[in-house]
Design a protein around this motif. Structure first.
Motif, PDB file in Angstrom:
ATOM      1  N   ILE A 137      63.841  21.107  19.000  1.00 26.35           N
ATOM      2  CA  ILE A 137      62.558  20.687  17.988  1.00 26.35           C
ATOM      3  C   ILE A 137      63.276  20.174  17.140  1.00 26.35           C
ATOM      4  O   ILE A 137      62.749  19.239  16.202  1.00 26.35           O
ATOM      5  N   THR A 164      64.673  17.084  16.637  1.00 25.03           N
ATOM      6  CA  THR A 164      63.617  16.127  17.881  1.00 25.03           C
ATOM      7  C   THR A 164      62.685  15.513  16.428  1.00 25.03           C
ATOM      8  O   THR A 164      63.074  14.624  16.232  1.00 25.03           O
ATOM      9  N   ILE A 165      61.995  16.171  15.771  1.00 28.40           N
ATOM     10  CA  ILE A 165      61.216  15.907  15.002  1.00 28.40           C
ATOM     11  C   ILE A 165      61.185  15.542  13.546  1.00 28.40           C
ATOM     12  O   ILE A 165      61.419  16.474  13.364  1.00 28.40           O
ATOM     13  N   LEU A 192      61.477  15.056  22.423  1.00 25.17           N
ATOM     14  CA  LEU A 192      62.832  16.232  23.723  1.00 25.17           C
ATOM     15  C   LEU A 192      63.660  15.931  24.989  1.00 25.17           C
ATOM     16  O   LEU A 192      64.857  15.966  24.428  1.00 25.17           O
ATOM     17  N   LEU A 239      64.436  25.930  22.441  1.00 18.52           N
ATOM     18  CA  LEU A 239      64.155  24.656  22.583  1.00 18.52           C
ATOM     19  C   LEU A 239      63.851  24.970  20.990  1.00 18.52           C
ATOM     20  O   LEU A 239      63.219  23.461  20.481  1.00 18.52           O
ATOM     21  N   PHE A 297      57.210  17.359   8.193  1.00 19.87           N
ATOM     22  CA  PHE A 297      56.618  16.648   7.838  1.00 19.87           C
ATOM     23  C   PHE A 297      56.134  16.239   6.260  1.00 19.87           C
ATOM     24  O   PHE A 297      57.423  16.609   5.804  1.00 19.87           O
ATOM     25  N   GLY A 337      41.570  16.059  20.227  1.00 25.28           N
ATOM     26  CA  GLY A 337      42.483  14.751  20.148  1.00 25.28           C
ATOM     27  C   GLY A 337      41.305  14.210  19.794  1.00 25.28           C
ATOM     28  O   GLY A 337      41.502  12.911  19.205  1.00 25.28           O
ATOM     29  N   LEU A 338      39.891  14.096  20.146  1.00 26.68           N
ATOM     30  CA  LEU A 338      38.724  13.317  20.495  1.00 26.68           C
ATOM     31  C   LEU A 338      38.922  12.591  18.296  1.00 26.68           C
ATOM     32  O   LEU A 338      38.652  12.110  18.444  1.00 26.68           O
ATOM     33  N   SER A 353      66.593  13.807  23.113  1.00 29.87           N
ATOM     34  CA  SER A 353      67.399  14.903  22.740  1.00 29.87           C
ATOM     35  C   SER A 353      67.960  15.795  23.527  1.00 29.87           C
ATOM     36  O   SER A 353      69.586  15.655  23.633  1.00 29.87           O
ATOM     37  N   PHE A 368      41.017  20.770  23.052  1.00 31.65           N
ATOM     38  CA  PHE A 368      42.065  20.539  22.561  1.00 31.65           C
ATOM     39  C   PHE A 368      41.645  19.133  23.201  1.00 31.65           C
ATOM     40  O   PHE A 368      41.960  18.318  22.162  1.00 31.65           O
ATOM     41  N   VAL A 369      40.835  18.666  24.167  1.00 32.16           N
ATOM     42  CA  VAL A 369      40.787  17.223  24.434  1.00 32.16           C
ATOM     43  C   VAL A 369      39.976  16.991  22.875  1.00 32.16           C
ATOM     44  O   VAL A 369      40.294  15.871  22.937  1.00 32.16           O
ATOM     45  N   THR A 411      47.170  13.612  19.466  1.00 29.37           N
ATOM     46  CA  THR A 411      47.717  15.273  20.135  1.00 29.37           C
ATOM     47  C   THR A 411      48.598  15.328  19.527  1.00 29.37           C
ATOM     48  O   THR A 411      49.215  16.291  19.780  1.00 29.37           O
ATOM     49  N   LYS A 453      38.868   8.754  12.359  1.00 29.64           N
ATOM     50  CA  LYS A 453      37.985   7.503  10.739  1.00 29.64           C
ATOM     51  C   LYS A 453      37.033   7.567  10.427  1.00 29.64           C
ATOM     52  O   LYS A 453      36.484   7.015   8.853  1.00 29.64           O
ATOM     53  N   PHE A 454      36.433   7.126  11.367  1.00 29.39           N
ATOM     54  CA  PHE A 454      35.107   7.042  11.396  1.00 29.39           C
ATOM     55  C   PHE A 454      34.076   8.002  11.053  1.00 29.39           C
ATOM     56  O   PHE A 454      32.772   7.818  10.632  1.00 29.39           O
ATOM     57  N   GLY A 472      40.272  13.595  17.019  1.00 28.06           N
ATOM     58  CA  GLY A 472      41.404  12.799  15.752  1.00 28.06           C
ATOM     59  C   GLY A 472      41.569  11.536  15.641  1.00 28.06           C
ATOM     60  O   GLY A 472      41.974  10.970  14.478  1.00 28.06           O
ATOM     61  N   THR A 473      41.020  11.156  17.158  1.00 29.59           N
ATOM     62  CA  THR A 473      41.542   9.570  17.375  1.00 29.59           C
ATOM     63  C   THR A 473      40.660   9.250  16.528  1.00 29.59           C
ATOM     64  O   THR A 473      40.310   8.131  16.413  1.00 29.59           O
ATOM     65  N   LEU A 477      50.212  27.903  22.024  1.00 28.98           N
ATOM     66  CA  LEU A 477      50.281  26.235  21.265  1.00 28.98           C
ATOM     67  C   LEU A 477      50.446  26.577  20.262  1.00 28.98           C
ATOM     68  O   LEU A 477      50.835  26.015  19.094  1.00 28.98           O
ATOM     69  N   PHE A 490      44.377   8.682  21.598  1.00 27.89           N
ATOM     70  CA  PHE A 490      43.387   9.775  21.885  1.00 27.89           C
ATOM     71  C   PHE A 490      45.207  10.517  22.005  1.00 27.89           C
ATOM     72  O   PHE A 490      45.180  11.773  20.959  1.00 27.89           O
TER      73      PHE A 490
END
Ligand code: SF4
Ligand code: SF4
Lengths: 222, 390
Positions: B305, B308-309, A36, B301, B312, B361-362, A39, B357-358, A27, B368-369, B364-365, B205, A23
């Motif tokens: 970022i 750090t990231i 972060l 910030l 894509f 996320g679910l 860093s 958001f949850v 996200t 696949k199925f 996304g988890t 976000l 999960f």
């Protein structure tokens, strides 16, 4: 069908499955925050690896290969016997030697047969591979640790015998460039009684995959 | 319109423009030093004390360098590209309030164009025009890498405009105004708990992620990724034109950071020292400083970022926008509209954000199925690479 296409033997292939995304992973957020944090740690706990060059000299390894020098023997003569081994070994073809007979009537040169009349190394062409050093039978040519070599013209970068001997005079007392052979003796080639023992060839450790024969079914005939 | 108004406008433009240019020059230095620190290096530290004169040296170099225009480019568009990039970025800044607008001194205002009550729409219009600079530059360069870069930029901007616009609809609904100053005052009047970041975290976000993509910043700088595209859209640009692109990019970033601070973090409002009704001597200055500090924090910030990231991949970029951000933004609007229509208490909004958001996320988890019942089965691949059973 696919068997003929595989470039390596099937026994050597390990099949792996992509791990499932949890999960939090899907996200992205925890990974981003830990990144972060990482860093930020580098900024707060700042330990630079940079060397501030002109003020801080680099810490060179002892076998660093820089500008050449021509060693002198115990009488201050150039050690080189003008055998042309170095210029033959040189992959960059940047050593130019003209040999001459040593003057027999001169008491200083009485025990020598041959010496270089001119000895020029093009330091710009040189790739600093150290082959000349390896080839020299009397340990005359050596590479020093001098790395900051500059010049205004190409001609200036062609080091002649005098300049190379000067480099020797400059560096012989530097602990980084010790004279690697006994000064009085010309070198191993001129002293057959104390030739160094040749070490054993490198051993391949047991279980090293590179030493094993390749699996037999890899290359298919026809 | 009196001549006084005209004069004040001129002064404001001068202050804003000069401030912006100076800030950008030093932001580039900050970014380079910060990048160096993150990578355990020193960065530029030779020109002036700690490298503080580096921006001036850079500027002089950009001005004095030979300006190469390759022979095979379309000259008009080639010159138009960087001009548009800078122009749109500067024009976008015109309606951003950079201080308490109501308490401005008489000789200048804290916003170049006052009383623009469709501020948000203006910013998005001008902001999305900015990508024309990139597209024209890449196209006019007459070079495969440049045009690939500008193609990517256009696809990216088309995708990320949508979540960017949708994410702030919630904020606009809460305030019932499109004017940036009204949105700011709405939060400032309610104190620190009225900041939109508490009520609309999900919108923040989405807004922030899309804004990064809009400004072509890492992890979304696919239009100029060096590893694949040499230099991307600016491969053929040199000296001052190259600098103009970066000027535009940084001006865009500053605008976006101002927007984030104003839309979600209460602008110049800060508990105790800079409330809406604080009127002590120098309160105006404190408010300006508070706002600029918030903006600086967000810029830092963004820089963190960047280092750090990792970047894509292009399909991941598209998936994130179309399968992640846009549905989430749509759901967020739904939640805000419902809450407003039925007068739900304010604390239902963050709960709604969390729920969306949850759920995302679910999905996304277990995606696949849900996508299909195709599974990749490696166990039965003794000789082949991949067998797909459906
Ligand atoms: S270091 Fe290598 S390239 Fe240079 S002179 Fe010696 S042999 Fe030639
Ligand atoms: S190999 Fe040694 S002795 Fe022979 S020419 Fe070169 S420097 Fe002189």
């Amino acid at each position: 069908m696919a068997e003929e296409l595989t470039p390596i033997s099937n026994d050597d292939v390990v099949w792996m499955e992509e791990p499932e995304m949890g999960f939090w992973e899907s996200t992205f957020l925890p990974a981003i925050f830990s990144g972060l944090k990482n860093s930020l740690r580098h900024v707060t706990d700042f330990k630079p690896v940079t060397q501030q060059y002109p003020e801080e000299k680099p810490d060179l390894p002892l076998n660093y290969r820089g500008v050449h020098r021509l060693n002198r023997d115990d009488k201050g003569r150039v050690k080189c016997v003008a055998c042309m081994m170095c210029s033959t070994a040189c992959p960059a073809r940047c050593i130019d030697i003209v040999a001459e007979e040593a003057p027999k009537d001169d008491p200083l040169w009485a025990d020598r047969d041959k010496r270089p009349k001119s000895f020029v190394i093009d330091e710009l062409k040189c790739i600093y591979c150290g082959m000349c050093e390896e080839a020299c039978p009397v340990d005359s040519i050596e590479l020093t640790h001098i790395y900051d070599l500059t010049g205004l013209t190409r001609q200036e970068m062609k080091f002649n015998k005098e300049k190379l001997l000067e480099v020797f005079d400059q560096t012989k007392d530097n602990p980084r460039d010790p004279i690697r052979t006994h000064r009085g003796i010309l070198g191993p080639a001129s002293d057959f009684t104390s030739l160094p023992q040749v070490g054993p060839a490198t051993q391949i450790p047991q279980g090293d995959k590179a030493s094993e024969p390749v699996s037999t079914d890899v290359i298919k005939q026809g | 319109m009196s001549w006084e108004f005209f004069l004040v406008t001129l002064i404001t433009i001068g202050v804003a423009f000069g401030g912006l240019m100076g800030t950008i020059a030093y932001l580039i230095l900050v970014e380079r030093r910060l990048a160096a620190f993150i990578q355990d290096r020193y960065g530029p530290n030779r020109v002036g004390w700690a490298g503080l004169l580096q921006p001036i040296a850079d500027g002089a170099k950009f001005l004095l360098k030979e300006d190469v225009i390759p022979g095979y480019v379309n000259k008009t568009l080639y010159i138009l590209g960087p001009s548009i990039a800078v122009f749109t970025a500067m024009a976008g800044f015109a309606i951003v309030p950079f201080g308490p607008v109501d308490q401005a001194p008489s000789w200048m205002r804290f916003v170049i164009a006052p009383d623009v009550n469709i501020g948000m729409i203006y910013i998005f219009c001008v902001g999305s025009l900015g990508v024309y600079g990139v597209i024209l530059g890449g196209w006019a360069s007459n070079n495969k890498y440049s045009s690939l870069g500008s193609m990517r930029a256009s696809a990216q901007v088309v995708s990320y405009e949508i979540p960017l616009g949708m994410s702030i609809i919630g904020v606009v609904l809460m305030t019932s105004s499109l004017s940036l100053n009204d949105i700011l005052m709405h939060q400032a009047n309610q104190g620190v708990l009225g900041w939109n970041v508490w009520t609309q975290p999900l919108a923040l976000l989405i807004f922030f992620v899309s804004a990064l993509a809009e400004t072509n910043r890492l992890p979304f700088d696919l239009s100029e990724c060096e590893q694949e595209l040499v230099g991307g859209f600016h491969t053929e640009y040199s000296s001052m034109k190259f600098a103009l692109y970066f000027l535009g990019e940084y001006a865009h970033i500053i605008t976006v950071c101002f927007l984030t601070a104003i839309l979600f973090f209460g602008g110049w409002q800060f508990p105790l020292i800079a409330e809406a009704d604080s009127a002590y001597l120098g309160a105006t200055l404190v408010k300006v400083v508070v706002l600029l500090t918030k903006v600086l924090m967000i810029i830092l910030l963004i820089m963190f970022i960047r280092w750090t990231i990792p970047r894509f991949r292009f399909d991941q970029l598209m998936n994130l926008a179309w399968l992640g951000l846009i549905p989430m933004a749509a759901m967020n609007i739904l939640v805000v509209m419902t809450a407003k229509q039925f007068d739900w208490p304010i604390w239902t909004l963050p709960l709604g954000s969390l729920a969306i958001f949850v759920a995302a996320g679910l999905i996304g988890t277990s995606g696949k199925f849900i996508v299909s019942d195709q599974t990749v089965d490696f166990s039965e691949s003794p000789e082949g690479y991949v067998h797909v059973h459906s």
